[in-house]
Design a protein around this motif. Structure first.
Motif, short mmCIF file in Angstrom:
data_model
loop_
_atom_site.label_atom_id
_atom_site.label_comp_id
_atom_site.label_asym_id
_atom_site.label_seq_id
_atom_site.Cartn_x
_atom_site.Cartn_y
_atom_site.Cartn_z
N VAL A 177 37.93 24.94 16.63
CA VAL A 177 38.59 25.30 17.64
C VAL A 177 37.80 25.72 18.77
N ARG A 178 36.29 25.61 18.90
CA ARG A 178 35.77 26.11 19.89
C ARG A 178 34.84 24.61 20.52
N PRO A 179 34.83 24.62 21.69
CA PRO A 179 33.97 23.56 22.41
C PRO A 179 32.62 23.64 22.06
N ALA A 180 31.73 22.73 22.14
CA ALA A 180 30.40 22.93 21.67
C ALA A 180 29.67 23.60 22.81
N GLY A 181 28.75 24.47 22.62
CA GLY A 181 28.20 25.26 23.44
C GLY A 181 28.63 26.45 23.93
N MET A 182 30.13 26.62 23.63
CA MET A 182 30.82 27.92 23.90
C MET A 182 30.15 29.22 23.72
N SER A 183 29.92 29.92 24.79
CA SER A 183 29.33 31.24 24.68
C SER A 183 29.87 32.29 25.72
N PRO A 184 30.76 32.97 25.47
CA PRO A 184 31.56 33.88 26.21
C PRO A 184 30.56 35.09 26.96
N PRO A 185 30.68 35.20 28.19
CA PRO A 185 29.79 36.34 28.60
C PRO A 185 30.18 37.60 28.12
N PRO A 186 29.32 38.80 28.14
CA PRO A 186 29.67 40.00 27.58
C PRO A 186 30.79 40.71 28.51
N SER A 187 30.89 40.38 29.71
CA SER A 187 32.23 41.20 30.53
C SER A 187 32.37 40.24 31.70
N LEU A 188 33.72 40.72 32.03
CA LEU A 188 34.32 39.77 33.22
C LEU A 188 35.15 40.67 34.29
N GLN A 189 35.13 40.14 35.58
CA GLN A 189 35.72 41.05 36.48
C GLN A 189 37.01 40.55 36.58
N TYR A 190 37.88 41.68 37.33
CA TYR A 190 39.32 41.03 37.31
C TYR A 190 39.88 41.87 38.58
N VAL A 191 40.83 41.46 39.23
CA VAL A 191 41.31 42.21 40.45
C VAL A 191 42.90 42.24 40.29
N PRO A 192 43.51 43.27 40.71
CA PRO A 192 45.21 43.32 40.83
C PRO A 192 45.67 42.41 41.74
N VAL A 193 46.83 41.80 41.42
CA VAL A 193 47.51 41.11 42.36
C VAL A 193 48.94 41.49 42.38
N ASP A 194 49.61 41.00 43.50
CA ASP A 194 50.95 41.33 43.64
C ASP A 194 51.99 40.40 43.03
N HIS A 195 53.18 40.65 43.27
CA HIS A 195 54.26 39.57 42.74
C HIS A 195 54.24 38.33 42.95
N GLN A 196 53.46 37.92 44.31
CA GLN A 196 53.53 36.67 44.79
C GLN A 196 52.10 35.83 44.12
N GLY A 197 51.21 36.72 43.64
CA GLY A 197 50.05 36.11 42.97
C GLY A 197 48.98 36.32 44.23
N GLN A 198 49.11 37.09 45.09
CA GLN A 198 48.10 37.12 46.16
C GLN A 198 47.35 38.51 45.83
N ILE A 199 46.02 38.24 46.27
CA ILE A 199 45.00 39.42 46.05
C ILE A 199 44.94 40.36 47.20
N ALA A 200 45.23 41.68 47.23
CA ALA A 200 45.27 42.52 48.29
C ALA A 200 43.90 42.72 48.82
N ALA A 201 43.88 42.49 50.14
CA ALA A 201 42.54 42.80 50.98
C ALA A 201 41.65 43.86 50.47
N ASN A 202 42.11 45.04 50.34
CA ASN A 202 41.63 46.16 49.92
C ASN A 202 41.44 46.53 48.24
N ALA A 203 41.95 45.42 47.43
CA ALA A 203 41.93 45.69 46.00
C ALA A 203 40.55 45.84 45.45
N GLY A 204 40.50 46.85 44.61
CA GLY A 204 39.15 47.03 43.84
C GLY A 204 39.08 46.14 42.92
N ARG A 205 37.84 46.06 42.44
CA ARG A 205 37.18 44.97 41.31
C ARG A 205 37.20 45.93 39.96
N PHE A 206 37.68 45.44 38.85
CA PHE A 206 37.51 46.20 37.63
C PHE A 206 37.00 45.00 36.57
#
Length: 662
Positions: free
Chosen positions: A62-91
């Motif tokens: 169930v894994r593609p060959a060579g699959m190696s997830p990175p230790p962490s990943l960034q994400y940002v909040p979005v509104d109900h229209q799926g848009q990222i706010a200009a001053n949104a922080g990164r987590f």
């Protein structure tokens, strides 16, 4: 003890041999027990190796060959229209061995976009984005362009909430060098999650996605079908009373297992709140553990006691589960960690159940000779899968000796297929064994019935022969009495007449001839009693032919009876011969005939017709009404026949009709 032993050398046993047997019996029993334990241990090792091997193959598939997830990943909040706010922080979401990237809504809200950077070389082509089962997956963008529209993708909204998917990355949207994929996720719980992903050749991504669908969707469908089929098969089978408790517990286990597989794998009829989904999940987890324990103890001693305690435990856990669910709805997320405690409690119960259950099942495979080894093997694998699923939910397990290969799918769902197959195979084996037993029993009964029928036939034949001999003996005794009373009396009277001198020579001669003729009839009837009637008539013909021809007449015979016509017995034969002899004698004395004939045949009704005919002048008047014909008719009635006399100028015919022989 030695003094009480018998002194017959053929049965005497020495005290030394008794002591040797007493000493070796416990040792041999202990050795056999340790051998069985070793065999059970080998069975456990073999089942564990088989299970972990299958799990290793499945997790790699169930894994593609060579699959190696990175230790962490960034994400940002979005509104109900799926848009990222200009001053949104990164987590940042950390990768856990669930395996999943996980964070909380307190940081980014319930709707976020995970950002996945990657690089593309000049020679990279046919790339695809592979993403594992992600709860609440809604939209995917490549370098700001949508490759998956903002519509719900969790088409399998069960407890697993989603399936692995892959998306082709259009070459027109790819850039040489740095690129970015954004994954829009919305959650109902306090947890933000993104499954492991891989960017690489589309062929590998398609293969892995197909394998995920096979293991997490297709096989569970087949498993549920087999579990339902096996349950129905158990319901319609007429089980012996000793097996009914075990079968009822097995039906309960398969029913709960099928419900758990459906809930984990497939979409519910309507979307459920997170707390209610958790309640149903843990309800099924608790139920399947208790049902498994009930089935394991169903064949053991004191099973009713075990059932009682397990039912109370089931009820207590149900009350606890209802209480924390209601509290969660009333007081919010504060009580949700209690579900985590319930998961640990389930894991502890399953650990105890696995230790005891696997041992009992392995011991049953080795020791018990009831043919249910395939069912027990399927139960062992299913119990291992259930234990691993629950343990993984509490402790984020990975495969032994492969730390970078965490568990991703519910092993108990495909294991349900083995459970259903094992039960069906076990029932089929029991049905085949029962049919073989019935066939063997029928063959034995048929052989015994044939033997008894043959014995009855032999006994019947013997009794029939004895009865025939008895009847014949009685007939002969009656004939002897007739000889004594008839011929004996006739000769005695003739002798008295001779002594008195009051009889002429001709009367003496006629009397002697009559006695001799009657004696010959008696001898003929006794000699031919065991033969058929045709043979009796031929013997009669041979005897009277000499008499008729000596009187200067022609004698003719026409025999129409077949050889299968049985004789009527000594006494009836004598009566018939007396009738025929009387008819021949009358024809010789009174008819003035030149020829006499004897004929026999069967008429259209199967009756026997015997005739004596002459070509004389007919019967005189004194003969027609005389005692001779009256006696002949009486004899005919004695053998259930009829006598008919036709007399005229052309001669006389006497017809004797006898009933059809039986």
């Amino acid at each position: 003890m030695a003094a009480n032993l018998p002194r017959d050398p053929g049965v005497m046993i020495s005290t030394a041999s008794l002591s040797a047997k007493a000493d070796t019996a416990p040792e041999s029993g202990t050795l056999a027990m340790w051998v069985d334990r070793a065999k059970a241990g080998l069975v456990l090792l073999a089942v564990a190796a088989l299970f972990w091997g299958a799990l290793y193959i499945g997790e790699n598939a169930v894994r593609p060959a060579g699959m190696s997830p990175p230790p962490s990943l960034q994400y940002v909040p979005v509104d109900h229209q799926g848009q990222i706010a200009a001053n949104a922080g990164r987590f940042e979401a950390t990768y856990f061995n669930d395996p999943i990237y996980r964070s909380t809504i307190e940081e980014g809200g319930s709707r976020v976009a995970f950002q996945i950077p990657f690089s593309v070389g000049k020679n990279d082509s046919d790339l695809a984005f592979f993403l594992g089962a992600t709860p609440g997956l809604q939209e995917i963008k490549l370098n700001g362009s949508v490759i998956q529209p903002n519509i719900p993708l969790d088409t399998l909204r069960g407890a697993s909430d989603g399936t692995a998917l892959y998306y082709m990355l259009p070459s027109t949207l790819l850039r040489d060098g740095a690129n970015e994929i954004q994954v829009l996720v919305e959650t109902q719980s306090t947890i933000l999650a993104l499954a492991p992903f891989h960017i690489g050749p589309a062929v590998e991504a398609a293969r892995a996605a197909a394998n995920v669908d096979l293991i997490t969707s297709t096989i569970p469908i087949i498993a549920i079908s087999f579990l339902i089929f096996a349950t129905l098969l158990c319901m319609v089978t007429n089980w012996p009373s000793d097996d009914r408790q075990r079968i009822r517990s097995l039906m309960l286990l398969m029913g709960i297992w099928a419900a758990r597989t459906y809930f984990i794998t497939f979409q519910t009829p309507f979307e459920l709140p997170f707390l209610l989904t958790s309640f149903l999940y843990y309800l099924l987890e608790v139920s399947v553990i208790v049902a498994f324990a009930r089935h394991l103890f169903s064949g053991e001693t004191h099973s009713a006691k075990w059932f009682k305690w397990l039912n109370w435990l089931w009820l207590a856990l149900l009350v606890y589960l209802i209480a924390i669910t209601a509290a969660g709805f009333a007081w919010g997320p504060a009580l949700r960690p209690w579900f985590k405690g319930l998961a640990i409690w389930n894991a502890a119960m399953l650990f105890i159940l696995a230790v005891v259950g696997l041992g009992l099942l392995a011991w049953g495979i080795v020791v018990r000779r009831d043919g249910r080894w395939l069912e027990r093997l399927a139960l062992m694998i299913s119990l291992l899968a259930l234990f691993i699923d629950t343990g993984d939910g509490s402790f984020d397990l990975a495969l032994p000796f492969v730390a970078n290969l965490p568990l991703t799918f519910y092993a108990a769902a495909p294991a349900g297929l083995l459970l259903g197959l094992g039960v069906v195979a076990s029932i089929a084996r029991e049905a085949s064994e029962a049919r073989r037993t019935v066939v063997q029993s029928n063959e034995i009964l048929a052989a015994k019935l044939t033997e008894q029928n043959a014995e009855l036939a032999r006994s019947y034949d013997a009794q029939k022969q004895m009865l025939q001999r008895q009847v014949m003996l009685e007939e002969r005794q009656r004939i002897v009495r007739d000889m004594h009373d008839g011929i004996g009396g006739q000769l005695l009277g003739l002798m008295m007449q001779v002594r008195s001198g009051g009889v002429e020579k001709k009367q003496v001669e006629e009397g002697l001839q009559s006695s001799i003729a009657d004696l010959r009839l008696i001898v003929d009837s006794m000699d031919t009693a065991d033969e058929n009637l045709a043979e009796t008539l031929r013997s009669f013909e041979h005897r009277v032919r000499a008499q008729v021809e000596a009187a200067g007449m022609v004698f003719e015979a026409h025999h129409g009876l077949d050889e299968s016509t049985p004789g009527p017995g000594p006494r009836p034969t004598l009566q018939i011969l007396r009738i025929l002899q009387e008819a021949v004698t009358n024809a010789m004395r009174h008819s003035c005939a030149t020829a006499i004939s004897l004929s026999s045949s069967h008429d259209a009704d199967g009756q026997i017709q015997i005739s004596i005919a002459d070509n004389g002048k007919g019967l005189p008047t004194k003969i027609k009404g005389g005692r001779g014909l009256t006696s002949m008719r009486s004899r005919a009635e004695a053998v259930r026949g009829t006598l008919n006399i036709i007399s005229g100028a052309e001669g006389t015919t006497l017809k004797l009709s006898l009933p059809r022989p039986e």
